[in-house]
Design an enzyme around this catalytic site. Structure first.
Site, short mmCIF file in Angstrom:
data_model
loop_
_atom_site.label_atom_id
_atom_site.label_comp_id
_atom_site.label_asym_id
_atom_site.label_seq_id
_atom_site.Cartn_x
_atom_site.Cartn_y
_atom_site.Cartn_z
N ASN A 1 0.86 -1.19 0.00
CA ASN A 1 0.00 0.00 0.00
C ASN A 1 0.89 1.24 0.00
O ASN A 1 1.44 1.61 1.03
CB ASN A 1 -0.90 -0.05 1.25
CG ASN A 1 -1.77 1.19 1.39
OD1 ASN A 1 -1.87 1.99 0.46
ND2 ASN A 1 -2.41 1.33 2.54
N LYS B 1 0.03 4.25 -0.45
CA LYS B 1 -0.67 5.43 0.09
C LYS B 1 -0.50 6.63 -0.85
O LYS B 1 -0.30 6.44 -2.05
CB LYS B 1 -0.20 5.71 1.51
CG LYS B 1 -0.28 4.46 2.38
CD LYS B 1 -0.20 4.72 3.85
CE LYS B 1 -0.25 3.40 4.59
NZ LYS B 1 -0.33 3.53 6.02
N HIS C 1 -9.82 1.01 4.78
CA HIS C 1 -8.54 1.20 5.49
C HIS C 1 -8.73 2.18 6.65
O HIS C 1 -9.54 3.11 6.54
CB HIS C 1 -7.50 1.74 4.50
CG HIS C 1 -6.12 1.77 5.06
ND1 HIS C 1 -5.69 2.78 5.89
CD2 HIS C 1 -5.09 0.91 4.94
CE1 HIS C 1 -4.45 2.53 6.26
NE2 HIS C 1 -4.06 1.40 5.70
N GLU D 1 -7.13 4.63 7.62
CA GLU D 1 -6.94 6.05 7.26
C GLU D 1 -8.19 6.60 6.55
O GLU D 1 -8.53 7.77 6.69
CB GLU D 1 -5.68 6.22 6.41
CG GLU D 1 -4.43 6.09 7.27
CD GLU D 1 -3.21 5.57 6.56
OE1 GLU D 1 -3.17 5.56 5.32
OE2 GLU D 1 -2.27 5.14 7.26
N GLU E 1 -5.85 -5.14 10.56
CA GLU E 1 -4.90 -4.06 10.81
C GLU E 1 -5.27 -3.33 12.09
O GLU E 1 -6.13 -2.43 12.06
CB GLU E 1 -4.91 -3.06 9.65
CG GLU E 1 -4.45 -3.62 8.33
CD GLU E 1 -3.79 -2.54 7.48
OE1 GLU E 1 -2.61 -2.72 7.13
OE2 GLU E 1 -4.42 -1.52 7.21
N GLY F 1 1.52 2.28 10.93
CA GLY F 1 2.45 3.41 10.85
C GLY F 1 3.11 3.79 12.16
O GLY F 1 3.71 4.86 12.25
N SER G 1 2.76 -1.97 10.58
CA SER G 1 4.19 -1.99 10.91
C SER G 1 4.89 -3.29 10.56
O SER G 1 5.77 -3.74 11.30
CB SER G 1 4.40 -1.62 12.38
OG SER G 1 3.92 -0.30 12.62
P1 PGA Z 1 2.36 0.45 7.81
O1 PGA Z 1 0.94 0.65 7.10
O2 PGA Z 1 2.95 -0.81 7.24
O3 PGA Z 1 3.14 1.67 7.41
O4 PGA Z 1 2.12 0.36 9.26
C1 PGA Z 1 0.11 -0.45 6.89
C2 PGA Z 1 -1.13 0.01 6.17
O5 PGA Z 1 -1.50 1.17 6.31
O6 PGA Z 1 -1.80 -0.78 5.48
#
Ligand code: PGA
Length: 256
Positions: free
Chosen positions: A7, A9, A94, A96, A166, A172, A211
């Protein structure tokens, strides 16, 4: 099969996306052991990345989609447009999207319905907040979330569904649950999905995200209950994504 979803983003220009796609591809060249790698660039880079991956074994996914077919929905993108751009997968719900863009389960359920009526495979994200985690209520919380998302949704026979677990507190942040805790949650999610949708296990895949790094990917991927990983930050770094894909290859080799 193990699956790696990258991803990206809201990062990278078209040119940068192409460079990263080609770079990511190199790790699979000449290898017989090929996990299912899905790159999710921004909408603007989708078709170019798709072209760069044609005649390869990697796929392209989108990071979101609108629930409507077409019409006066300024700023939205439909499943038909994603199909046209060569997408095979799409991320839905997601964390976000939920926190920054105020998406709720009703909207996400509508998106799931739109995607299931198309040729795309949905990758539906669920996960608990830090408060829920600390209260020890994760399993009940994600099971309810998944039930709300899929109740009343007709899943066509033999349709693949992916769910990405997640934890919001792990996205993140550099913090992760233990693989054993993820396995427990995955069992609950699969059981819930099976009973709500009537789908067979062979059509359900549960991924872990939050992460994931080059150093911890193997510890998740080696668990049979973890069908793959959804990678954000680390998927933008070529050495890290190579190491994560290589970890999936190692697991596939070890599993014969
Ligand atoms: P990250 O993000 O690996 O940076 O924690 C995972 C995601 O947002 O799917």
């Amino acid at each position: 099969m193990k699956c790696i979803v990258a991803n990206w983003k809201m990062n990278l220009t078209i040119r940068e996306s192409l460079a990263l796609a080609r770079g990511t591809l190199r790790v699979l060249q000449g290898s017989d052991v090929v996990p299912n790698v899905i790159l999710c660039p921004s909408f603007t880079s989708l078709s170019e990345v798709r072209k760069a991956l044609s005649r390869t074994r990697m796929h392209v996914g989108a990071q979101d989609v609108g629930p409507d077919k077409s019409g006066a929905y300024t700023g939205a993108v439909s499943v038909t447009q994603l199909e046209d751009a060569g997408c095979a997968y799409v991320l839905l719900g997601h964390s976000e999207r939920r926190t920054l863009f105020h998406e709720d389960d009703t909207l996400i359920a509508d998106k799931i319905k739109a995607v299931l009526a198309s040729s795309l495979t949905p990758i539906v994200c669920v996960g608990e907040t830090r408060e829920v985690h600390q209260a020890g209520k994760t399993e009940a919380y994600v099971a309810e979330q998944l039930t709300r998302l899929f109740t009343g949704v007709t899943v066509p026979k033999r349709r693949q569904i992916m769910v990405a677990y997640e934890p919001v507190w792990a996205v993140g942040t550099g913090e992760c649950p233990e693989p054993a805790d993820v396995v427990r949650v995955h069992r609950v999610l699969k059981q819930t999905l099976r009973s709500v949708t009537g789908a067979l296990d062979e059509h359900l895949q549960i991924l872990y995200g939050g992460s994931v790094t080059a150093s911890n990917a193997y510890s998740f991927l080696r668990e049979p209950e973890i069908d793959g990983v959804l990678v954000g930050g680390a998927s933008l770094k070529i050495h890290d994504i190579h190491a994560i894909i290589a970890a999936a290859q190692d697991v596939l080799v070890a599993q014969g």
